[in-house]
Design a protein around this motif. Structure first.
Motif, PDB file in Angstrom:
ATOM      1  N   GLU A   2      95.017  31.238  -0.468  1.00 43.28           N
ATOM      2  CA  GLU A   2      94.069  30.025  -0.837  1.00 43.28           C
ATOM      3  C   GLU A   2      93.298  29.825   0.662  1.00 43.28           C
ATOM      4  O   GLU A   2      93.727  29.836   1.609  1.00 43.28           O
ATOM      5  N   GLN A   3      92.009  29.815   0.071  1.00 44.03           N
ATOM      6  CA  GLN A   3      91.217  29.569   1.364  1.00 44.03           C
ATOM      7  C   GLN A   3      91.062  28.085   1.681  1.00 44.03           C
ATOM      8  O   GLN A   3      91.108  27.313   0.676  1.00 44.03           O
ATOM      9  N   LEU A  47      87.324  30.506  15.163  1.00 45.08           N
ATOM     10  CA  LEU A  47      88.411  30.441  14.399  1.00 45.08           C
ATOM     11  C   LEU A  47      88.044  31.154  12.978  1.00 45.08           C
ATOM     12  O   LEU A  47      88.888  32.007  12.548  1.00 45.08           O
ATOM     13  N   TYR A  48      86.846  31.317  12.491  1.00 43.89           N
ATOM     14  CA  TYR A  48      86.447  32.055  11.426  1.00 43.89           C
ATOM     15  C   TYR A  48      86.470  33.599  11.941  1.00 43.89           C
ATOM     16  O   TYR A  48      86.666  34.411  10.899  1.00 43.89           O
ATOM     17  N   GLU A  53      88.497  35.691   6.054  1.00 47.69           N
ATOM     18  CA  GLU A  53      89.034  35.662   4.709  1.00 47.69           C
ATOM     19  C   GLU A  53      89.688  34.188   4.308  1.00 47.69           C
ATOM     20  O   GLU A  53      89.830  34.028   2.971  1.00 47.69           O
ATOM     21  N   GLN A  54      90.128  33.598   5.338  1.00 53.84           N
ATOM     22  CA  GLN A  54      90.962  32.473   4.961  1.00 53.84           C
ATOM     23  C   GLN A  54      90.115  31.020   5.275  1.00 53.84           C
ATOM     24  O   GLN A  54      90.718  30.007   4.558  1.00 53.84           O
TER      25      GLN A  54
END
Length: 113
Positions: A2-3, A47-48, A53-54
């Motif tokens: 799950e994102q 972080l991205y 995809e998270q």
């Protein structure tokens, strides 16, 4: 998997907007908002990039970063203008200029029809 939303993505956007809106507060308050937004955007971008995809909400980070850069530039220009005013006119000159403006408009800041 799950994102999840990027941490502080909305706050970065809000601080970017506030950095532009507060640019006339002698250039200091908006500078603080812009710098905080840029630091937070850098952390959120790192972080991205590690796991795109998270996370969701990267558009808020990008928009907030752009607004913070614009706010930073506006605040630096206005701060430079205020420093120039104090250096050339001094406090007495600025107060006299404000008094002349108030007399010119009869003490009204907004002229209503």
């Amino acid at each position: 998997m799950e994102q999840q939303k990027l941490p502080n993505s909305t706050l970065i956007l809000v601080f970017g907007i506030l950095s532009i809106l507060t640019c006339c507060c002698y250039g200091v308050l908006g500078l603080i908002f812009a710098i905080i937004a840029l630091v937070m955007a850098k952390k959120a971008t790192a972080l991205y990039v590690e796991a795109p995809e998270q996370y969701t909400g990267f558009n808020n980070v990008k928009t907030g970063r752009i607004l913070a850069i614009i706010g930073l530039i506006l605040n630096l220009i206005y701060l430079g203008y205020v420093i120039w005013l104090f250096a050339t006119l001094g406090m007495e000159g600025i107060m006299e200029m404000n008094q002349d403006i108030m007399e010119q408009y009869g003490g009204k800041l907004f002229l209503l029809p």
